[in-house]
Each structure stands twice: as C-alpha cells, then as structure tokens.
Scaffold this motif. Structure first.
Motif, PDB file in Angstrom:
ATOM      1  N   GLN A   1       2.278   2.248  -0.368  1.00 45.64           N
ATOM      2  CA  GLN A   1       3.535   3.016  -0.388  1.00 45.64           C
ATOM      3  C   GLN A   1       3.269   4.523  -0.280  1.00 45.64           C
ATOM      4  O   GLN A   1       4.077   5.267   0.280  1.00 45.64           O
ATOM      5  CB  GLN A   1       4.305   2.750  -1.689  1.00 45.64           C
ATOM      6  N   GLY A   2       2.148   4.973  -0.856  1.00 45.90           N
ATOM      7  CA  GLY A   2       1.832   6.410  -0.811  1.00 45.90           C
ATOM      8  C   GLY A   2       1.413   6.834   0.586  1.00 45.90           C
ATOM      9  O   GLY A   2       1.943   7.796   1.157  1.00 45.90           O
ATOM     10  N   ALA A   3       0.445   6.105   1.136  1.00 47.42           N
ATOM     11  CA  ALA A   3      -0.105   6.461   2.453  1.00 47.42           C
ATOM     12  C   ALA A   3       0.950   6.345   3.543  1.00 47.42           C
ATOM     13  O   ALA A   3       1.020   7.168   4.461  1.00 47.42           O
ATOM     14  CB  ALA A   3      -1.290   5.550   2.775  1.00 47.42           C
ATOM     15  N   ARG A   4       1.779   5.315   3.441  1.00 48.90           N
ATOM     16  CA  ARG A   4       2.738   5.053   4.523  1.00 48.90           C
ATOM     17  C   ARG A   4       4.067   5.765   4.303  1.00 48.90           C
ATOM     18  O   ARG A   4       4.594   6.428   5.182  1.00 48.90           O
ATOM     19  CB  ARG A   4       2.997   3.533   4.652  1.00 48.90           C
ATOM     20  N   LEU A   5       4.629   5.602   3.092  1.00 50.20           N
ATOM     21  CA  LEU A   5       6.029   5.996   2.874  1.00 50.20           C
ATOM     22  C   LEU A   5       6.172   7.419   2.323  1.00 50.20           C
ATOM     23  O   LEU A   5       6.962   8.212   2.839  1.00 50.20           O
ATOM     24  CB  LEU A   5       6.705   4.983   1.938  1.00 50.20           C
ATOM     25  N   THR A   6       5.407   7.720   1.264  1.00 51.59           N
ATOM     26  CA  THR A   6       5.502   9.077   0.693  1.00 51.59           C
ATOM     27  C   THR A   6       5.071  10.103   1.730  1.00 51.59           C
ATOM     28  O   THR A   6       5.740  11.122   1.935  1.00 51.59           O
ATOM     29  CB  THR A   6       4.641   9.155  -0.592  1.00 51.59           C
ATOM     30  N   ALA A   7       3.957   9.804   2.400  1.00 52.28           N
ATOM     31  CA  ALA A   7       3.465  10.749   3.420  1.00 52.28           C
ATOM     32  C   ALA A   7       4.509  10.921   4.523  1.00 52.28           C
ATOM     33  O   ALA A   7       4.794  12.038   4.961  1.00 52.28           O
ATOM     34  CB  ALA A   7       2.152  10.230   3.993  1.00 52.28           C
TER      35      ALA A   7
ATOM     36  N   LYS B   1       7.479  -1.625   8.073  1.00 50.27           N
ATOM     37  CA  LYS B   1       7.016  -1.182   9.406  1.00 50.27           C
ATOM     38  C   LYS B   1       6.644   0.294   9.440  1.00 50.27           C
ATOM     39  O   LYS B   1       5.942   0.738  10.344  1.00 50.27           O
ATOM     40  CB  LYS B   1       8.107  -1.439  10.448  1.00 50.27           C
ATOM     41  N   LEU B   2       7.151   1.066   8.476  1.00 48.91           N
ATOM     42  CA  LEU B   2       6.859   2.507   8.462  1.00 48.91           C
ATOM     43  C   LEU B   2       5.374   2.720   8.154  1.00 48.91           C
ATOM     44  O   LEU B   2       4.784   1.922   7.464  1.00 48.91           O
ATOM     45  CB  LEU B   2       7.721   3.208   7.395  1.00 48.91           C
ATOM     46  N   PRO B   3       4.775   3.792   8.630  1.00 50.45           N
ATOM     47  CA  PRO B   3       5.365   4.910   9.367  1.00 50.45           C
ATOM     48  C   PRO B   3       5.281   4.758  10.889  1.00 50.45           C
ATOM     49  O   PRO B   3       5.791   5.617  11.605  1.00 50.45           O
ATOM     50  CB  PRO B   3       4.479   6.081   8.942  1.00 50.45           C
ATOM     51  N   LEU B   4       4.666   3.683  11.379  1.00 47.92           N
ATOM     52  CA  LEU B   4       4.416   3.622  12.822  1.00 47.92           C
ATOM     53  C   LEU B   4       5.655   3.241  13.607  1.00 47.92           C
ATOM     54  O   LEU B   4       5.781   3.571  14.783  1.00 47.92           O
ATOM     55  CB  LEU B   4       3.260   2.654  13.121  1.00 47.92           C
ATOM     56  N   GLU B   5       6.562   2.545  12.952  1.00 43.32           N
ATOM     57  CA  GLU B   5       7.749   2.069  13.662  1.00 43.32           C
ATOM     58  C   GLU B   5       8.971   2.313  12.790  1.00 43.32           C
ATOM     59  O   GLU B   5       8.973   1.925  11.616  1.00 43.32           O
ATOM     60  CB  GLU B   5       7.558   0.563  13.911  1.00 43.32           C
TER      61      GLU B   5
ATOM     62  N   GLY C   1      -3.010  -5.418   7.891  1.00 46.12           N
ATOM     63  CA  GLY C   1      -2.689  -5.377   9.327  1.00 46.12           C
ATOM     64  C   GLY C   1      -3.068  -6.678  10.018  1.00 46.12           C
ATOM     65  O   GLY C   1      -3.559  -6.661  11.152  1.00 46.12           O
ATOM     66  N   GLY C   2      -2.874  -7.809   9.307  1.00 42.44           N
ATOM     67  CA  GLY C   2      -3.168  -9.112   9.896  1.00 42.44           C
ATOM     68  C   GLY C   2      -4.644  -9.487   9.854  1.00 42.44           C
ATOM     69  O   GLY C   2      -5.026 -10.572  10.259  1.00 42.44           O
TER      70      GLY C   2
END
Ligand code: MRU
Length: 349
Positions: free
Chosen positions: A197-203, A19-23, A299-300
């Motif tokens: 993982q980079g765009a969402r989590l590392t950032a 769900k990261l980074p938005l939630e 994203g669905g």
C-alpha cells in the motif's frame, strides 16, 4: 480529488486499488454482493473507505430489492448487512457504518415506511457518511498538521490517504495540511509488504499532489531514524481500543517501537468512527489473516519455495504507550488514553 469511491446512478464506482499505480481503472459494483467482493479483494481498502462502501452496499441492496415495504424488506436487510459485515474483521468502521444503517432501518421499520422511503433514507445516510468522512479528514488534518515539524522527514506506514477514505486522508490528511501550512515535509513511505500500500498507493497519491516522497523498504526505517532523517511518524488506524491501543497495518508496531527508541514523536490519526470503546484493550481486537498467496507471490510470480510455512496477519496492535498523540476530528488526545478518550466521548455526546 482522488475518486476513491463514488455513488453513480448505476451503482458504486471504485478506483481499482489492486491495479494502481500502473493502471488507473474503475470497477462498478451494481449490487451489494459486488460491493462485498470489492471489499474482500481490496479493490477498495482502508478503514473509513470500507465503512462508507458497506453503507452504500446496503443502500444498493435496498434499491435492487423487489420488496414493497420496510416490513417485507426486513429479512433481506439482515442478509445484506450480514454479508457485508463478513468481509473484513479488523476495521471497526465497517461495523460502525453497518450499525448506523441498522439504526436508520429500525426507525423506518417501526414507522411502517414504504420501500421508496427506505431506499431514499438508506441512500441519504450513505451520502451523509461520505460527506462526514471528508469533513472529518479535513478537521483532523488541521489539528495534526500543526503538530508536524516545520521541515524534515515524516514517515508513514501503509496508505492512510485519500485512497483509504472518501477523500483527503487521515495520516496523509495530516501531512497534506502541514504542507498547506507551508511546512517543508518530505514523506518517507514504508513500502508495506505484502500488499504494498505504501509503495503503490501512498507514493501515487502524494506524487499526484506534488508532495516530495521517497519509498523505503519496511526494513530501512531504523537506519533512517538513526541518521536523523525522520522527525515524526504519522499513521492511520483500523480500530482504537478504549485504552488507546490500536490496530493498524502489519508493521506499524515495529515502527512505533523504533520511533520510541529514537525519541521521535509517533502520531496516530483516525476519525471517531475508528474508536471502539466497547473493546477494552488491543488484545481483544480481531486480526484478519489473509491468503498466503499475498506473501508467496508477487505480480503473478512465485517468490518462495513450494510448501514453505506462511504467516500473513494483515494488522498488528500498537500498545498505547508508544503513541505520542491520537489525532481525531474532535481534537488531539494525549495519554492516559483511557481517560482522554472517555472525556472526549462525553463532551461530544
Ligand atoms: O488492509 P488495508 O489496506 O485495508 O489496511 C489499511 C490500513 O491499515 C490503514 O492504515 C487504516 O485503514 C487507516 S486508513 C485511513
């Protein structure tokens, strides 16, 4: 500190990395089956975090059991570890953690331990792994931080950060340590298709620490290197073979080749639990193939035409010849890795 996973009286609590980074939401696993699901669905991911999660999963299995002795629990114990071992094949930390729990249980079984003792000892082994993982990240961070340049861009691929460990991170621990040393590092984070993982989590986690970060698409690294923007590369690992070849997130191999071509140091940071001297070379590392949907959809929404062929290996193998150094909590290893790994293993015992 980022709460990747935590033991609670109700079970294991995971930050939901899907769900990261938005939630920022959490998933509570109250039995070992749920821990296995959380690993498969990548609510928790990253080699060290998977290992400790499995250890806690085994402890949960013991706590939920109705058996009244180690002996009566033994068949259940085998079912529990086998279920957890079947979740993801590449990160050796999973099997390392399960083997460690098996050794603890074997001792309890041979001493005729009560179920209460089994529960206590398995849980305290899980806690020990959790604490050791954070300590290993801090130590390898200190070793690796000294290797990074005083200023400039550092490229990383995937997320080898606090979210992939019990805290601080391996590759991102090296970066955190360099920043703590006063170095002016600007992180370039490969977005890391398809799971991002980079765009969402590392950032997300570097921004939380106030470390300057730029996300790039995976196909941008070469031109940034040629423009002189990248001074070093640091990545994590899921399994390091006896000759220094290592598996890491798909795309790591591309980055390693690019770094060599541009004369940029390429570092791999991993705890000793990621080293698998029983696997001779990278060719023998099992590579997980994940669902096609991770590639076809985002994203669905469907991105690709119906029926097109899809290939989704989650990891690739980087040959040791591309690696400038392997950073571990036991020290910094250099080529030839077959020798330096063996030597370090002998020294540390
Ligand atoms: O599929 P993932 O997200 O579990 O893959 C993670 C990686 O490849 C990491 O780089 C690796 O586990 C090192 S984490 C400290």
């Amino acid at each position: 500190m980022i709460p990747t996973l935590a033991w609670t009286p109700e079970g294991v609590r995971f930050i939901d990395q899907t769900k990261l980074p938005l939630e920022e939401s959490y998933v509570l696993a109250t039995d070992y089956e749920q821990v296995a699901d959380v690993i498969i669905t990548m609510v928790v991911r990253g080699a060290p975090a998977i290992g400790v999660s499995a250890a806690y999963g085994i402890a949960l299995g013991a706590l939920r059991s109705k058996a009244d002795s180690a002996e009566r629990f033994a068949p259940e114990f085998d079912k529990i570890w086998a279920r957890l071992a079947g979740t993801r094949p590449t990160a050796v930390n999973l099997f390392w953690a399960i083997d460690r729990m098996k050794r603890v249980f074997a001792t309890l079984l041979s001493s005729g331990a009560t179920m209460k003792t089994v529960q206590d000892k398995l849980l305290s082994e899980g806690h020990a792994m959790y604490e050791e993982d954070i300590a290993a990240c801090k130590t390898m961070g200190a070793f690796g931080g000294a290797l990074l340049p005083d200023e400039g861009g550092v490229l990383t691929h995937c997320n080898a950060g606090a979210l992939a460990t019990c805290g601080y991170g391996t590759a991102l621990g090296v970066i955190r340590s360099a920043v703590e040393l006063g170095k002016h590092i600007h992180v370039y984070a490969d977005e890391t298709r398809p799971f991002l993982q980079g765009a969402r989590l590392t950032a997300w986690e570097l921004m939380a620490d106030g470390i300057p970060t730029t996300v790039i698409c995976d196909n941008m690294a070469a031109s940034l290197m040629r423009a002189g923007k990248i001074k070093a590369v640091v990545v994590g690992a899921d399994r390091i073979a006896a000759n220094g070849d290592f598996a890491n997130k798909i795309g790591t191999y591309n980055v390693a080749i690019l770094a060599k071509e541009h004369g940029i140091p390429f570092y791999c940071a991993a705890p000793w639990s990621t080293i698998d001297t029983a696997t001779a070379t990278g060719e023998a590392i099992p590579i997980e193939e994940r669902a096609a949907k991770e590639v076809t959809h985002h994203g669905g929404k469907q991105l690709t035409p119906h029926g097109v062929g899809i290939c989704n290996p989650a990891f690739d193998v980087t040959p040791a010849k591309y690696v400038s150094a392997i950073i571990t909590e036991r020290g910094v290893l250099r080529a030839p890795y077959a020798e330096s790994l063996k030597q370090m293993e002998l020294v540390a015992g």
